[in-house]
Write a protein that holds these residues in place. Structure first.
Motif, PDB file in Angstrom:
ATOM      1  N   ARG A  19       0.811  -1.215   0.000  1.00 44.48           N
ATOM      2  CA  ARG A  19       0.000   0.000   0.000  1.00 44.48           C
ATOM      3  C   ARG A  19       0.842   1.260   0.000  1.00 44.48           C
ATOM      4  O   ARG A  19       0.396   2.313  -0.460  1.00 44.48           O
ATOM      5  N   CYS A  20       2.031   1.138   0.520  1.00 43.00           N
ATOM      6  CA  CYS A  20       2.868   2.321   0.663  1.00 43.00           C
ATOM      7  C   CYS A  20       4.321   1.920   0.426  1.00 43.00           C
ATOM      8  O   CYS A  20       4.755   0.839   0.834  1.00 43.00           O
ATOM      9  N   ASP A  43      -1.355   1.949   5.363  1.00 46.44           N
ATOM     10  CA  ASP A  43      -1.534   3.234   4.705  1.00 46.44           C
ATOM     11  C   ASP A  43      -0.346   4.142   5.002  1.00 46.44           C
ATOM     12  O   ASP A  43       0.161   4.172   6.119  1.00 46.44           O
ATOM     13  N   SER A  58       2.158   6.737  -1.573  1.00 41.59           N
ATOM     14  CA  SER A  58       1.075   5.766  -1.548  1.00 41.59           C
ATOM     15  C   SER A  58       0.947   5.056  -2.890  1.00 41.59           C
ATOM     16  O   SER A  58       1.142   5.655  -3.956  1.00 41.59           O
TER      17      SER A  58
END
Length: 130
Positions: free
Chosen positions: A32-33, A102, A52
């Motif tokens: 995700r990141c 995240d 991101s």
């Protein structure tokens, strides 16, 4: 085979520039990141810049803002950190990371001993001489 392989570190004089690259495995590139972090011996690892994978969010540390740029080359599965106007205090080992969370949470998660969130490269040394 390394899943995150950094390159591009080295020695430079203050005011100079360096570009770091990190080739990421197909498995981790879907994280995700993605981000760059750095660590000085005896100090905690700190976030430099994150990007991101699911939206346009990027974040820079206060010291990196305006001087460093994080970017990706998706065709090569590469994470890049362009650094300019380098200062002696930028001297550190720089780590590429895939983060299974995240990007907005990385600062809070970084120093919590939870497994399976951060995946690290071996690191590359950046030395800036004044």
């Amino acid at each position: 085979q390394q899943e995150l392989a950094e390159s591009g570190g080295g020695s430079v004089q203050a005011g100079g520039s360096l570009s770091l690259s990190c080739v990421v495995s197909e498995h981790l590139y879907s994280a995700r990141c993605m981000g760059w972090f750095r660590q000085v011996p005896g100090k905690k690892r700190e976030e430099v810049a994150v990007s991101s994978s699911v939206d346009a969010y990027t974040h820079y540390s206060e010291s990196a803002e305006g001087r460093f740029t994080i970017s990706r080359d998706n065709a090569e599965r590469m994470l890049i950190l362009q650094m300019k106007d380098l200062k002696a205090e930028d001297t550190a080992i720089y780590y590429c990371a895939a983060v299974m969370a995240d990007c907005r949470s990385t600062l809070q998660l970084l120093h919590i001993p939870t497994g399976g969130i951060f995946y690290w490269g071996q690191g590359t040394q950046v030395t800036v001489s004044s």
